[in-house]
Design an enzyme around this catalytic site. Structure first.
Site, mmCIF file in Angstrom:
data_model
loop_
_atom_site.group_PDB
_atom_site.id
_atom_site.type_symbol
_atom_site.label_atom_id
_atom_site.label_comp_id
_atom_site.label_asym_id
_atom_site.label_seq_id
_atom_site.Cartn_x
_atom_site.Cartn_y
_atom_site.Cartn_z
ATOM 1 N N MET A 28 4.547 -1.870 -2.087
ATOM 2 C CA MET A 28 5.581 -2.580 -1.330
ATOM 3 C C MET A 28 6.087 -1.687 -0.199
ATOM 4 O O MET A 28 7.194 -1.898 0.322
ATOM 5 C CB MET A 28 6.721 -3.012 -2.239
ATOM 6 C CG MET A 28 6.271 -4.047 -3.258
ATOM 7 S SD MET A 28 7.581 -5.127 -3.817
ATOM 8 C CE MET A 28 8.732 -3.946 -4.486
ATOM 9 N N GLY A 34 4.201 9.497 -4.753
ATOM 10 C CA GLY A 34 3.607 8.775 -5.882
ATOM 11 C C GLY A 34 2.533 7.813 -5.393
ATOM 12 O O GLY A 34 1.434 7.731 -5.955
ATOM 13 N N HIS A 35 2.841 7.096 -4.309
ATOM 14 C CA HIS A 35 1.855 6.173 -3.733
ATOM 15 C C HIS A 35 0.621 6.946 -3.238
ATOM 16 O O HIS A 35 -0.510 6.485 -3.377
ATOM 17 C CB HIS A 35 2.456 5.410 -2.557
ATOM 18 C CG HIS A 35 3.589 4.497 -2.911
ATOM 19 N ND1 HIS A 35 4.864 4.672 -2.436
ATOM 20 C CD2 HIS A 35 3.644 3.382 -3.692
ATOM 21 C CE1 HIS A 35 5.649 3.712 -2.887
ATOM 22 N NE2 HIS A 35 4.937 2.913 -3.664
ATOM 23 N N SER A 183 10.652 4.219 -4.654
ATOM 24 C CA SER A 183 11.260 3.895 -3.356
ATOM 25 C C SER A 183 12.764 3.677 -3.534
ATOM 26 O O SER A 183 13.544 3.910 -2.616
ATOM 27 C CB SER A 183 10.620 2.641 -2.769
ATOM 28 O OG SER A 183 9.213 2.801 -2.710
#
Ligand code: AMP
Length: 278
Positions: A28, A34-35, A183
């Site tokens: 998103m 982390g992404h 996030s």
């Protein structure tokens, strides 16, 4: 250079021209380390990497943070540069032109824990992921273990709809303090980030251990009893990782301890794997 794609038609055309294994990392946006871990994992197993960047309205409840969810497309493009080949960032109108789009109904797993706290959330998640799978037709897709119930839902989605994609889990990426990256951490001030360590702190003591079920259930009961205005637990439970049904005191085998709490009004999630047995 990562190429930005905003329409489904263009994404389909590009997909049709690709050769080799195609990897997808759905996100998103508002990307953090982390992404990036997910993207590195995907790269290891694919020739072309597509990252989707879409704040999916269907997975937000009416009183949730859809409007204020952090968005930073330019920042995201800079972060994926050199890692992803394509960033697919359609608008909400592009993805959902109909006013009341059809949705996947994920059944019981969508009604417990995160699903109970956020009715309809997992139907929305499954719907957008199925759409991404049909638009992009990836060979593999990487999802974070941070959202353990989401991962279980996606595994079921792929199984029940016979989607030819390998689902690859990626371990939870944490800050030095132990806080799971999210996030939504951007909503917390310094004090909030400190209180948020209650989640990872609880899991640190349990993670990777072998423990009899009664002892584990007692530890979780005690943790829930510490709810305060600073850390309000929504749940702290041990569940079967595939079904998300809570374990009972006679359970043996692999379980996952899932925790969710509100800190400064922000919902935070974390989890850890544990072996239950004597
Ligand atoms: P989101 O953008 O929050 O929807 O997350 C997109 C993907 O990144 C999901 O598969 C998440 O599980 C994963 N993800 C988010 N935060 C983390 C983290 N701290 N560690 C591992 N995966 C994560």
């Amino acid at each position: 250079m990562t190429r930005l794609i905003t329409t489904i038609a263009e994404m389909r055309d590009i997909r049709a021209s690709l050769t080799g294994r195609v990897g997808l990392v759905p996100t998103m946006g508002s990307l953090h380390d982390g992404h990036l871990t997910l993207m590195r994992r995907a790269r290891e197993q694919s020739d072309v990497l597509i990252v989707s960047d879409f704040v999916n309205p269907l997975q937000f409840g009416p009183n949730e943070d859809y409007d204020r969810y952090p968005r930073d497309l330019d920042g995201d493009l800079a972060k994926v540069d050199g890692l992803a080949d394509y960033l697919f960032a359609p608008s909400a109108e592009e993805m959902y032109p109909a006013e009341e789009p059809f949705q996947v109904d994920v059944g019981r797993i969508g009604t417990v824990f995160e699903g109970a706290m956020r009715p309809g959330h997992f139907n929305g998640v499954a719907t957008v992921v199925l759409k991404l799978f049909t638009i992009i037709r990836p060979d593999i897709a990487v999802f974070g273990q941070k959202d353990a119930q989401q991962l279980a839902v996606i595994r079921r989605l792929v199984r029940d709809f016979n989607v030819p994609v390998d689902i690859i889990p990626a371990p939870i990426s944490r800050e030095g303090s132990g806080l799971a990256r999210s996030s939504r951490n951007a909503y917390l001030d310094e004090d909030g980030r400190w209180h948020a360590l209650a989640l990872s702190g609880l899991l640190k003591d349990l993670s990777g251990r072998r423990m009899p079920a009664p002892e584990l259930l007692h530890a979780l009961e005690q943790a829930r009893a510490t709810s305060s205005t600073d850390v309000q637990w929504d749940y702290a439970e041990a569940v079967d990782p595939a079904t998300f049904e809570p374990i009972d005191s006679s359970f043996t085998g692999d379980a996952v301890v899932i925790v969710a709490a509100r800190v400064q009004g922000v919902r935070l999630l974390d989890n850890a794997e544990i072996t239950v047995g004597t």
